[in-house]
Design a protein around this motif. Sequence first.
Motif: not given
Length: 340
Positions: A107-108, A331-333, A121-129, A142-144
């Motif tokens: 989240g950061d 999306a998470y499932i 896999v890194l799940v990022c909560n924004t495209p910028g991350i 990487v997934e947003v």
Amino acid sequence: MKVFHFHFGKDGGAEKFFVHLARGLGRRGVEQTSVIRPDRLWRKDIEPYSKIIESNFRNLSPDRLLLPMKVRYLAEREKPDALFSWATRASRLMPNYKGCIKISRLGDYPTNLSYFKNTDVLVCNTPGIGEHVRNIGWTRGVEVISNFTTTDRVAPVDRASLDTPEGVPVVMSMGRFVPRKQFALLTAAVAKLPGVYLWLAGDGEEMENVRKVAADLGVTDRVRFLGWQKDTRPFVAASDIFVMPSSHEPLGNVILEAWAQHKPVVSSRSEGPLWFMRDGENGLLVDIGDTDGFSRAIERLINDSVLREKVAAGGNQTLMQQFSEEAVCNAYIELFKRKP
């Protein structure tokens, strides 16, 4: 489907989303086990949906050695579909286990990728991350997938209970009292607007400084410190305008919560809001650190009922289309089904 969560956060926006997601997944039949710190205020909120293992996972504690072995043993015994760590510290607990997908949620913006050595896999909560982790050398998945919040409207708290007159404009903000949240700046911005009240929900190291700013500017009588609130929605519902003045905000969960109560939002041009807010359509955007700019934006909304209604409606529409529980949980499932 079975998922293990590793989460060592305290109390804040990321923890609220963890509770929302655990509930959402639980309602969809996902069996969950969560490793969390002891004595979390929100433990009871996830207990109906998740088994709980408590640990501080501190250095120089027995759990620093024993917990990784316990987690690895449980994974081998129970064969989950996914191991899911939340942020950097929890990712240190991720075992080198090949039986399922291993996910770390961010989240950061991390500065060090070594925490994620066992992550697929890194799940990022924004495209910028997501772009940031690629730029600093991440070569795996990487997934947003963004956050969601509860969208039910609630009854407002009685303003009289907060010594606030009916009919006066009320500005609200909330979060952890740390310098980057810029609550002192917001206090100074409201001080320039006679008759406007400010409600601040939360707690933290910056509290006394914000109190001092209010006293120095002579507005203590118009600022209300609400403390940590388990449910902030009734307070947001009773306010007129929500402001997020942060100098750094990867997403901005509090904006979503304000939109759920159909409130107009003023935000800084920090990273997250620049992704999903459009100035004049679903909120007003102000340059980071611009005290006068925040005063002007708040005053503009107070004086223009048509604009207030337009940006509040636009914000709620963005919330429902982009940050719904259904879309995020699905999306998470789908990610949990993926093979490592």
